[in-house]
Enzyme design. Structure first.
Site, PDB file in Angstrom:
ATOM      1  N   VAL A 162      -4.479 -16.284  -6.805  1.00  0.00           N
ATOM      2  CA  VAL A 162      -3.342 -17.196  -6.886  1.00  0.00           C
ATOM      3  C   VAL A 162      -2.906 -17.701  -5.515  1.00  0.00           C
ATOM      4  O   VAL A 162      -2.450 -18.842  -5.383  1.00  0.00           O
ATOM      5  CB  VAL A 162      -2.166 -16.512  -7.621  1.00  0.00           C
ATOM      6  CG1 VAL A 162      -1.626 -15.332  -6.824  1.00  0.00           C
ATOM      7  CG2 VAL A 162      -1.043 -17.493  -7.913  1.00  0.00           C
ATOM      8  N   ASP A 178     -26.865 -12.540   1.278  1.00  0.00           N
ATOM      9  CA  ASP A 178     -25.948 -13.426   0.562  1.00  0.00           C
ATOM     10  C   ASP A 178     -26.737 -14.644   0.080  1.00  0.00           C
ATOM     11  O   ASP A 178     -27.534 -15.208   0.832  1.00  0.00           O
ATOM     12  CB  ASP A 178     -24.808 -13.874   1.481  1.00  0.00           C
ATOM     13  CG  ASP A 178     -23.590 -14.362   0.720  1.00  0.00           C
ATOM     14  OD1 ASP A 178     -23.728 -15.319  -0.074  1.00  0.00           O
ATOM     15  OD2 ASP A 178     -22.504 -13.798   0.922  1.00  0.00           O
ATOM     16  N   ASN A 179     -26.498 -15.056  -1.172  1.00  0.00           N
ATOM     17  CA  ASN A 179     -27.191 -16.247  -1.688  1.00  0.00           C
ATOM     18  C   ASN A 179     -26.422 -17.533  -1.410  1.00  0.00           C
ATOM     19  O   ASN A 179     -26.879 -18.615  -1.773  1.00  0.00           O
ATOM     20  CB  ASN A 179     -27.484 -16.108  -3.182  1.00  0.00           C
ATOM     21  CG  ASN A 179     -26.233 -16.115  -4.045  1.00  0.00           C
ATOM     22  OD1 ASN A 179     -25.116 -16.241  -3.548  1.00  0.00           O
ATOM     23  ND2 ASN A 179     -26.419 -15.960  -5.352  1.00  0.00           N
ATOM     24  N   TYR A 187     -15.275 -10.086 -16.973  1.00  0.00           N
ATOM     25  CA  TYR A 187     -15.330  -9.649 -15.572  1.00  0.00           C
ATOM     26  C   TYR A 187     -14.931  -8.183 -15.452  1.00  0.00           C
ATOM     27  O   TYR A 187     -15.627  -7.381 -14.814  1.00  0.00           O
ATOM     28  CB  TYR A 187     -14.412 -10.526 -14.737  1.00  0.00           C
ATOM     29  CG  TYR A 187     -14.236 -10.074 -13.305  1.00  0.00           C
ATOM     30  CD1 TYR A 187     -15.280 -10.152 -12.403  1.00  0.00           C
ATOM     31  CD2 TYR A 187     -13.013  -9.582 -12.854  1.00  0.00           C
ATOM     32  CE1 TYR A 187     -15.123  -9.747 -11.081  1.00  0.00           C
ATOM     33  CE2 TYR A 187     -12.833  -9.178 -11.545  1.00  0.00           C
ATOM     34  CZ  TYR A 187     -13.892  -9.261 -10.663  1.00  0.00           C
ATOM     35  OH  TYR A 187     -13.733  -8.853  -9.360  1.00  0.00           O
ATOM     36  N   GLY A 245      -6.278 -13.113 -20.757  1.00  0.00           N
ATOM     37  CA  GLY A 245      -6.939 -12.294 -19.744  1.00  0.00           C
ATOM     38  C   GLY A 245      -6.072 -11.936 -18.564  1.00  0.00           C
ATOM     39  O   GLY A 245      -6.430 -11.061 -17.772  1.00  0.00           O
TER      40      GLY A 245
END
Length: 309
Positions: free
Chosen positions: A185, A31-32, A142, A269
């Site tokens: 959300v 993981d960065n 995405y 989107g």
């Protein structure tokens, strides 16, 4: 078994790490920490090796993968709105990063790669529930990069015999999911609820989402990696549609807070309706969600209250 979890310090990834350890496996986390947190792994007990590195670096990916039988690739740039703001970064992480993972897996004789995909690949559904054969018409960069990564994984399976699975997550929520203006959300609403601020719904609130608890997603993800029969693409959700107005009311019931709602114009989107079929995942690795929305929100708000305080 030794498994690699890319993005393993993130929200979903850290739950996958826990599920693997619960089943007695050894885990390497790559993981960065751009969106993940080492704190997500602090309470974990078991054989875990943490490597801070980026899937955009092929040498780091190959080194982290050494000795691993299965790879769970969850590292990603997540979210429709974020990808609209910065589509180049989205493609670099989600497509090129996935290609580095697949290439390293092929070179390292990995048995199977499980790639986290998204319901964002479908765009606005033309029928409900959405099954795996539903037309794909992503409405954001995405969704495009996630669909491209899926196709790349399937090509690696056909050309090189690499075991591959792509899991199309619907609206995942649960503990460790932090507030992010670009994110899901539920944490956005939770942040406003805890601050006694109105929540904003883009549209009339009658749009639906398939909310699935992260504990169910983690179990499904690990099962897809370990069950030999699992191959190809699968939708992972709850199989239940909830309107955003119903979500707000459930949050009122769970928290006892009288949540005010503001309505705004729909955003580019965003899809109108979302609901998945679980038939394929149920057939191939016996996936059945066990956590309902009210129960899941109780657990989420318990965690969220401690995090913000």
């Amino acid at each position: 078994m030794r498994a690699l979890v890319t993005g393993g310090a993130g929200f979903i990834g850290s739950h996958v790490v826990r599920e693997l350890l619960h089943r007695g496996h050894e885990v390497v986390v790559l993981d960065n920490l751009s969106t993940g947190f080492v704190e997500n792994l602090e309470d974990i007990q078991g054989p875990v090796q943490f490597i801070q590195g980026d899937v955009q670096n092929p040498d780091v990916v190959r080194s982290a993968m050494a000795g691993c039988a299965v790879v769970f690739h969850l590292a990603a740039s997540v979210g429709n709105q974020r990808s609209i703001v910065d589509p180049i970064h989205d493609a670099s992480v989600n497509l090129i990063g996935s290609l580095h993972v697949l290439n390293a897996a092929r070179q390292s004789n990995v048995e199977k790669v499980v790639i986290a995909s998204s319901a964002g690949i479908f765009g606005e559904p033309v029928r409900l529930p959405v099954d795996e054969e539903h037309p794909k018409d992503p409405g954001s960069p995405y969704g495009v990069t996630k669909l491209a990564a899926e196709h790349m994984a399937m090509v690696y399976h056909r050309l090189f015999g690499l075991g591959t699975v792509a899991l199309r997550y619907f609206n995942v929520y649960g503990p460790l999911q932090r507030y992010d203006a670009y994110g899901n959300v539920i944490p956005i609403f939770a942040q406003h609820v805890m601050q006694r601020r109105p929540v904003t719904i883009y549209g009339d609130g009658n749009q639906t989402r398939d909310f699935v608890n992260v504990a169910d997603v983690a179990r499904a993800t690990v099962a897809a990696g370990l069950v030999t029969k699992a191959s190809g693409v699968y939708n992972i959700g709850s199989g239940s549609a909830v309107t955003l107005n119903e979500l707000v009311q459930t949050m009122r019931d769970v928290t006892g807070i009288d949540i005010a709602v503001r309505y705004a114009d729909p955003r580019p989107g965003d899809v109108r309706h979302s609901l998945t079929s679980l038939a394929r995942a149920s057939r191939d690795f016996h996936y059945q969600p066990s956590c309902g929305l009210e129960e899941g929100l109780h657990g989420y708000f318990d965690w969220f209250a401690g995090w913000v305080n």
